[in-house]
Design an enzyme around this catalytic site. Structure first.
Site, PDB file in Angstrom:
ATOM      1  N   ASP A 117    -125.697  13.731  -1.695  1.00  0.00           N
ATOM      2  CA  ASP A 117    -125.603  15.093  -1.170  1.00  0.00           C
ATOM      3  C   ASP A 117    -125.204  16.119  -2.231  1.00  0.00           C
ATOM      4  O   ASP A 117    -124.642  17.155  -1.905  1.00  0.00           O
ATOM      5  CB  ASP A 117    -124.584  15.097  -0.020  1.00  0.00           C
ATOM      6  N   CYS A 152    -127.015  18.724  22.572  1.00  0.00           N
ATOM      7  CA  CYS A 152    -126.602  19.311  21.296  1.00  0.00           C
ATOM      8  C   CYS A 152    -126.974  20.790  21.229  1.00  0.00           C
ATOM      9  O   CYS A 152    -126.177  21.623  20.790  1.00  0.00           O
ATOM     10  CB  CYS A 152    -127.203  18.536  20.127  1.00  0.00           C
ATOM     11  N   CYS A 192    -123.961  23.961  21.288  1.00  0.00           N
ATOM     12  CA  CYS A 192    -123.672  24.696  20.055  1.00  0.00           C
ATOM     13  C   CYS A 192    -123.178  26.094  20.412  1.00  0.00           C
ATOM     14  O   CYS A 192    -123.926  26.908  20.945  1.00  0.00           O
ATOM     15  CB  CYS A 192    -124.915  24.789  19.176  1.00  0.00           C
ATOM     16  N   CYS A 244    -117.916  21.319  11.559  1.00  0.00           N
ATOM     17  CA  CYS A 244    -118.073  21.279  13.014  1.00  0.00           C
ATOM     18  C   CYS A 244    -118.759  19.977  13.415  1.00  0.00           C
ATOM     19  O   CYS A 244    -119.720  19.558  12.768  1.00  0.00           O
ATOM     20  CB  CYS A 244    -118.886  22.477  13.491  1.00  0.00           C
ATOM     21  N   CYS A 290    -122.106  19.245  17.939  1.00  0.00           N
ATOM     22  CA  CYS A 290    -123.434  18.727  18.299  1.00  0.00           C
ATOM     23  C   CYS A 290    -123.504  17.206  18.191  1.00  0.00           C
ATOM     24  O   CYS A 290    -124.376  16.575  18.796  1.00  0.00           O
ATOM     25  CB  CYS A 290    -124.530  19.388  17.474  1.00  0.00           C
ATOM     26  N   CYS A 303    -123.443  14.093  21.658  1.00  0.00           N
ATOM     27  CA  CYS A 303    -124.643  13.249  21.632  1.00  0.00           C
ATOM     28  C   CYS A 303    -124.348  11.896  22.273  1.00  0.00           C
ATOM     29  O   CYS A 303    -123.441  11.174  21.828  1.00  0.00           O
ATOM     30  CB  CYS A 303    -125.113  13.055  20.194  1.00  0.00           C
TER      31      CYS A 303
END
Length: 310
Positions: free
Chosen positions: A126, A188, A192, A235, A238, A242
C-alpha cells in the site's frame, strides 16, 4: 518446493495467498481512469501518477515474472471500551501495517532466495503504485464488494493486502472462481453517513471519512460536519455492517496488539490528549500519518458537532 513455500507463507501468519504471472491489468484500466477523471481521488495526487505502473507491475520490478498476493488479518480481539470516545479505525490499533507486512514479505523473499532459487524481488504494501485489490480479485482471494473493499468468502474483509513481485517463475495457482456474493444487499451503501459510496463499487474519496481524517492536509470539508459518527481516524462503518464480517476472527499478530492504554482511553482523555501521551500511544502507529496536529484537528472537528457514536 511449492509445498515448502506455502508452508512458509502460512508460518508467517498470512490468511491466504496466491501465485500469479505478472500481466497488464487491462480490465481495470477504464475504471481507474474514469475515477481519476472525475477527481474522486481528491487531494491524493499520487493516485494520478504512475498510472502505467499501477496497471503493469512489470514496470516496477525488472524482468518481473511472478506476483505473490497475500492477506493478513487485523481484526482485533477487543474494541474501545468507552462507547462515547472518539472512534479509531481497527487497523490503527497496533503497529503500522506497512512495517509489519513489509518485514514479513522481506522474510519471504529471503526464504525464496535461499531455499527455492536465486532471484530479485520487491515487496509492496500500500505504499507504491500497485492495484492491490485488483490483483487479489484476479487471484481469486475474494470479490470486490459494493463498498469497494475486497471480501473473502472465508474471512470477510478485515485484512491487509500485500504483494511480493519476483523475477523468477513459480508454479502458478489456478485462480479460484469467486462469484460476487453481495447480491441485493446494500447495507454498506445505506450505512455510510457521508454517502461516499455514490454507486455500486464506486467511492468518492472526497466524501469518505477515512480520506477526510487521514489524507486531507488542510481543513476538513465543513459540509460534512455532524456526519462523522464520532470517527477520529479512519472509518470501519461499511465493513462493520457487512454480513460477511460475521466470519471475522481475532488476529494473533503481536505487532497489531494495541498499546495497553489505548482501548481504555476515555472521552475526556481523548479531548485533553497531549503530545507526550500521543507519542506513547502511537509510537509506531499508522496514526503517525496524520500526526499530533492532524489528530487534534480531527478532534476539534468532532467537538464542533453534535456527533454521537453509532
Amino acid at each position: 518446493m511449492l509445498k515448502q513455500l506455502k508452508e512458509k507463507i502460512q508460518a508467517l501468519g498470512f490468511l491466504d495467498h496466491a501465485f500469479l504471472p505478472v500481466s497488464f491489468l487491462q480490465e481495470d484500466e477504464p475504471r481507474l481512469k474514469e475515477w481519476l477523471t472525475k477527481d474522486m481521488h481528491g487531494e491524493m495526487g499520487y493516485m494520478n501518477r504512475n498510472i502505467d505502473k499501477r496497471l503493469d507491475p512489470s514496470l516496477l520490478v525488472e524482468n518481473a515474472k511472478t506476483i505473490i498476493v497475500v492477506l493478513l488479518n487485523y481484526f482485533p480481539e477487543s474494541a474501545q471500551k468507552d462507547s462515547s470516545a472518539p472512534v479509531l479505525s481497527k487497523y490503527a490499533y497496533g503497529t503500522d501495517y506497512h512495517f509489519v507486512m513489509k518485514d514479513k514479505l522481506k522474510e519471504l523473499l529471503q526464504f525464496i532466495q535461499e531455499e527455492i532459487a536465486p532471484c530479485s524481488g520487491r515487496p509492496f504494501v500500500d505504499s507504491a503504485p500497485v492495484l492491490e485489490r485488483a490483483w487479489a480479485r484476479k487471484a481469486g482471494l475474494g470479490w470486490v464488494g459494493k463498498n469497494s473493499n475486497l471480501i473473502s468468502p472465508e474471512y470477510g474483509s478485515f485484512f491487509f493486502i500485500g504483494e511480493l513481485i519476483i523475477d523468477i517463475e513459480l508454479p502458478y495457482d489456478d485462480p479460484k472462481l469467486v462469484r460476487d456474493h453481495c447480491g441485493r444487499c446494500t447495507k454498506c451503501i445505506d450505512s455510510c453517513p457521508t454517502k461516499a459510496i455514490i454507486a455500486d463499487r464506486v467511492v468518492d474519496a472526497r466524501n469518505c471519512i477515512s480520506y477526510q481524517t487521514i489524507e486531507v492536509r488542510g481543513e476538513m470539508d465543513a459540509n460534512l460536519k455532524g456526519q462523522f459518527e464520532n470517527r477520529v481516524f479512519g472509518c470501519d462503518i461499511c465493513q462493520d455492517v457487512c454480513p460477511w464480517n460475521l466470519k471475522s476472527e481475532p488476529h494473533n499478530e503481536a505487532g497489531f496488539k494495541p498499546h495497553p492504554k489505548l482501548l481504555s482511553l476515555q472521552k475526556e482523555e481523548w479531548k485533553n490528549l497531549e503530545r507526550p501521551l500521543f507519542n506513547e500511544l502511537f509510537k509506531n502507529s499508522a496514526v503517525k500519518r496524520t500526526g499530533y496536529k492532524g489528530l487534534q484537528r480531527n478532534l476539534r472537528f468532532l467537538s464542533e458537532t453534535d456527533d454521537e457514536p453509532r
